[in-house]
Design a protein around this motif. Structure first.
Motif, PDB file in Angstrom:
ATOM      1  N   LEU A 119       0.921  -1.116  -0.375  1.00  0.00           N
ATOM      2  CA  LEU A 119      -0.123   0.136  -0.226  1.00  0.00           C
ATOM      3  C   LEU A 119       0.608   1.252   0.075  1.00  0.00           C
ATOM      4  O   LEU A 119       0.679   2.422  -0.109  1.00  0.00           O
ATOM      5  N   VAL A 120       2.054   1.317   1.297  1.00  0.00           N
ATOM      6  CA  VAL A 120       2.888   2.207   0.606  1.00  0.00           C
ATOM      7  C   VAL A 120       3.573   2.418  -0.609  1.00  0.00           C
ATOM      8  O   VAL A 120       3.467   3.702  -0.656  1.00  0.00           O
ATOM      9  N   THR A 121       4.280   2.157  -1.127  1.00  0.00           N
ATOM     10  CA  THR A 121       4.632   1.950  -2.280  1.00  0.00           C
ATOM     11  C   THR A 121       3.770   1.891  -3.436  1.00  0.00           C
ATOM     12  O   THR A 121       3.960   3.174  -3.763  1.00  0.00           O
ATOM     13  N   VAL A 122       2.499   1.951  -3.433  1.00  0.00           N
ATOM     14  CA  VAL A 122       1.662   2.219  -4.143  1.00  0.00           C
ATOM     15  C   VAL A 122       1.367   3.797  -3.614  1.00  0.00           C
ATOM     16  O   VAL A 122       0.990   5.021  -5.023  1.00  0.00           O
ATOM     17  N   LEU A 123       1.087   3.944  -3.052  1.00  0.00           N
ATOM     18  CA  LEU A 123       0.378   5.746  -2.586  1.00  0.00           C
ATOM     19  C   LEU A 123       2.028   5.950  -3.050  1.00  0.00           C
ATOM     20  O   LEU A 123       1.431   7.456  -3.313  1.00  0.00           O
ATOM     21  N   ILE A 124       2.519   6.028  -2.406  1.00  0.00           N
ATOM     22  CA  ILE A 124       4.265   7.051  -3.126  1.00  0.00           C
ATOM     23  C   ILE A 124       4.490   7.279  -5.188  1.00  0.00           C
ATOM     24  O   ILE A 124       4.326   8.281  -4.942  1.00  0.00           O
ATOM     25  N   GLY A 125       3.503   5.729  -5.564  1.00  0.00           N
ATOM     26  CA  GLY A 125       3.934   5.956  -6.835  1.00  0.00           C
ATOM     27  C   GLY A 125       3.082   6.775  -7.474  1.00  0.00           C
ATOM     28  O   GLY A 125       2.688   7.767  -8.089  1.00  0.00           O
ATOM     29  N   ALA A 126       1.450   6.350  -6.360  1.00  0.00           N
ATOM     30  CA  ALA A 126       0.092   7.286  -7.114  1.00  0.00           C
ATOM     31  C   ALA A 126       0.439   8.452  -6.769  1.00  0.00           C
ATOM     32  O   ALA A 126       0.154   9.788  -7.985  1.00  0.00           O
ATOM     33  N   ALA A 127       0.744   8.973  -5.611  1.00  0.00           N
ATOM     34  CA  ALA A 127       0.972  10.751  -5.331  1.00  0.00           C
ATOM     35  C   ALA A 127       1.702  11.289  -6.296  1.00  0.00           C
ATOM     36  O   ALA A 127       1.400  12.651  -7.015  1.00  0.00           O
ATOM     37  N   ALA A 176      10.650   4.670  -1.643  1.00  0.00           N
ATOM     38  CA  ALA A 176      10.207   3.003  -1.691  1.00  0.00           C
ATOM     39  C   ALA A 176      11.096   3.131  -1.058  1.00  0.00           C
ATOM     40  O   ALA A 176      10.775   2.084  -0.203  1.00  0.00           O
ATOM     41  N   ALA A 177      12.253   2.594  -1.947  1.00  0.00           N
ATOM     42  CA  ALA A 177      13.072   1.522  -1.239  1.00  0.00           C
ATOM     43  C   ALA A 177      13.475   2.434   0.188  1.00  0.00           C
ATOM     44  O   ALA A 177      13.514   1.312   1.047  1.00  0.00           O
ATOM     45  N   LEU A 178      13.699   3.626   0.586  1.00  0.00           N
ATOM     46  CA  LEU A 178      13.817   3.820   1.915  1.00  0.00           C
ATOM     47  C   LEU A 178      13.044   3.684   3.409  1.00  0.00           C
ATOM     48  O   LEU A 178      13.561   3.175   4.166  1.00  0.00           O
ATOM     49  N   ILE A 179      11.978   3.718   2.697  1.00  0.00           N
ATOM     50  CA  ILE A 179      10.588   3.805   3.427  1.00  0.00           C
ATOM     51  C   ILE A 179      10.213   1.705   3.309  1.00  0.00           C
ATOM     52  O   ILE A 179      10.212   1.573   4.952  1.00  0.00           O
ATOM     53  N   VAL A 180      10.330   1.343   2.456  1.00  0.00           N
ATOM     54  CA  VAL A 180       9.833   0.415   2.897  1.00  0.00           C
ATOM     55  C   VAL A 180      10.844  -0.659   3.074  1.00  0.00           C
ATOM     56  O   VAL A 180      10.574  -1.458   3.687  1.00  0.00           O
ATOM     57  N   ARG A 181      11.708  -0.666   1.994  1.00  0.00           N
ATOM     58  CA  ARG A 181      13.118  -1.547   1.923  1.00  0.00           C
ATOM     59  C   ARG A 181      12.071  -3.329   1.706  1.00  0.00           C
ATOM     60  O   ARG A 181      13.283  -3.712   2.286  1.00  0.00           O
ATOM     61  N   LYS A 182      12.433  -3.366   0.993  1.00  0.00           N
ATOM     62  CA  LYS A 182      11.868  -4.697  -0.296  1.00  0.00           C
ATOM     63  C   LYS A 182      12.573  -5.212  -1.536  1.00  0.00           C
ATOM     64  O   LYS A 182      12.162  -3.358  -2.333  1.00  0.00           O
ATOM     65  N   PRO A 183      13.288  -5.505  -1.567  1.00  0.00           N
ATOM     66  CA  PRO A 183      13.489  -5.374  -3.377  1.00  0.00           C
ATOM     67  C   PRO A 183      11.982  -5.295  -3.965  1.00  0.00           C
ATOM     68  O   PRO A 183      11.144  -5.868  -3.982  1.00  0.00           O
ATOM     69  N   GLY A 184      12.461  -4.323  -4.942  1.00  0.00           N
ATOM     70  CA  GLY A 184      10.903  -4.489  -5.953  1.00  0.00           C
ATOM     71  C   GLY A 184      10.331  -3.147  -5.548  1.00  0.00           C
ATOM     72  O   GLY A 184       9.926  -2.642  -6.607  1.00  0.00           O
ATOM     73  N   LEU A 225      11.803   0.045  -8.022  1.00  0.00           N
ATOM     74  CA  LEU A 225      10.733  -0.407  -9.402  1.00  0.00           C
ATOM     75  C   LEU A 225       9.665   0.264  -9.649  1.00  0.00           C
ATOM     76  O   LEU A 225       8.800  -0.160 -10.269  1.00  0.00           O
ATOM     77  N   LEU A 226       8.781  -0.792  -8.141  1.00  0.00           N
ATOM     78  CA  LEU A 226       7.386  -0.473  -8.544  1.00  0.00           C
ATOM     79  C   LEU A 226       6.888   1.025  -8.539  1.00  0.00           C
ATOM     80  O   LEU A 226       5.996   1.435  -9.003  1.00  0.00           O
ATOM     81  N   ALA A 227       7.642   1.516  -7.474  1.00  0.00           N
ATOM     82  CA  ALA A 227       6.392   3.074  -7.025  1.00  0.00           C
ATOM     83  C   ALA A 227       6.690   3.760  -8.536  1.00  0.00           C
ATOM     84  O   ALA A 227       6.276   4.180  -8.036  1.00  0.00           O
ATOM     85  N   GLU A 228       8.049   3.566  -8.669  1.00  0.00           N
ATOM     86  CA  GLU A 228       8.609   4.313  -9.589  1.00  0.00           C
ATOM     87  C   GLU A 228       7.811   4.160 -11.140  1.00  0.00           C
ATOM     88  O   GLU A 228       6.858   5.305 -11.538  1.00  0.00           O
ATOM     89  N   MET A 229       7.076   2.691 -10.867  1.00  0.00           N
ATOM     90  CA  MET A 229       6.395   2.405 -12.753  1.00  0.00           C
ATOM     91  C   MET A 229       5.214   3.361 -12.079  1.00  0.00           C
ATOM     92  O   MET A 229       4.489   3.090 -13.318  1.00  0.00           O
ATOM     93  N   ILE A 230       5.063   3.035 -11.668  1.00  0.00           N
ATOM     94  CA  ILE A 230       3.419   3.332 -10.564  1.00  0.00           C
ATOM     95  C   ILE A 230       3.573   4.925 -11.533  1.00  0.00           C
ATOM     96  O   ILE A 230       2.401   5.308 -12.298  1.00  0.00           O
ATOM     97  N   ALA A 231       3.756   6.174 -10.860  1.00  0.00           N
ATOM     98  CA  ALA A 231       4.466   6.962 -10.641  1.00  0.00           C
ATOM     99  C   ALA A 231       4.933   7.299 -12.857  1.00  0.00           C
ATOM    100  O   ALA A 231       4.350   8.055 -12.914  1.00  0.00           O
ATOM    101  N   ALA A 232       5.298   6.521 -13.157  1.00  0.00           N
ATOM    102  CA  ALA A 232       5.285   6.994 -14.613  1.00  0.00           C
ATOM    103  C   ALA A 232       3.953   6.828 -15.203  1.00  0.00           C
ATOM    104  O   ALA A 232       4.222   7.271 -16.430  1.00  0.00           O
ATOM    105  N   VAL A 233       3.597   5.280 -15.141  1.00  0.00           N
ATOM    106  CA  VAL A 233       2.347   5.191 -16.191  1.00  0.00           C
ATOM    107  C   VAL A 233       1.267   5.904 -15.355  1.00  0.00           C
ATOM    108  O   VAL A 233       0.775   6.477 -16.363  1.00  0.00           O
ATOM    109  N   LEU A 234       0.971   6.025 -14.245  1.00  0.00           N
ATOM    110  CA  LEU A 234       0.082   6.684 -14.193  1.00  0.00           C
ATOM    111  C   LEU A 234      -0.105   7.868 -14.606  1.00  0.00           C
ATOM    112  O   LEU A 234      -0.722   8.729 -15.350  1.00  0.00           O
TER     113      LEU A 234
END
Length: 193
Positions: A10-18, A58-66, A69-78
């Protein structure tokens, strides 16, 4: 460490969407400064690091592989779907930018979330994005100007992605808002010592 919890996603997606929505306004900044950079186009590279921020946060807050990339792709595609002036190239930029940040943390096996690693992420994102933009948008640009643009991209990646992303994460962690995430838990453990 690699298992995602619902809150991580959720946090990763929210970062990307915002950022995807915010990027529409940031993209207009390029239109506004166009007359200022017309004489020296490489100066646009000074603004590049902001585009890499969703991945860094996303990398610094969530600290999970991917996560980067997921947050940046969501931001870019949105951003692309909402009408970014760069069209489908926005998604490729997201892949380059998120991939660069992701690579920096991969090199540490997702064990170090320090300022130097964040700066490396900004540099790698800048290098990959510059390569894409040179091929896609600036093929006619001389190599001297391209080199200057690369320098500006890297400087911006260091400052606006690496340093700013790291400082913003630390400020957010200090508020307690991300206590349920890896960055917040690490902060709590350090404070208890």
């Amino acid at each position: 460490m690699t298992r995602y919890r619902t809150v991580d996603l959720l946090v990763t997606v929210l970062i990307g969407a915002a950022f995807g929505v915010a990027f529409l306004g940031y993209g207009q900044l390029y239109t506004l400064i166009g007359p200022l950079t017309a004489a020296f186009k490489p100066a646009e590279g000074l603004l590049a690091g902001i585009w890499f921020l969703p991945a860094m946060l996303a990398a610094l807050i969530v600290r999970k592989p991917g996560a980067a990339l997921l947050a940046e792709m969501i931001a870019a595609v949105l951003s692309m779907l909402l009408g970014s002036q760069w069209g489908w190239g926005t998604a490729i930029s997201g892949l380059m930018q998120g991939g660069g940040v992701e690579l920096a943390f991969l090199l540490t096996r997702y064990r170090r979330f320090t300022l130097p690693v964040a700066v490396l992420g900004g540099v790698l994102a800048a290098l990959l994005e510059w390569g894409w933009e040179k091929f896609a948008y600036y093929q006619e640009m001389s190599w001297a100007f391209s080199g200057a643009m690369l320098g500006f991209f890297v400087l911006s990646g260091v400052l606006l992605c690496g340093v700013l992303g790291w400082a913003a994460t630390r400020a957010l962690v200090a508020t307690g808002a991300v206590d349920s995430l890896a960055a917040g838990r690490e902060h709590s453990r350090a404070a208890a010592v």
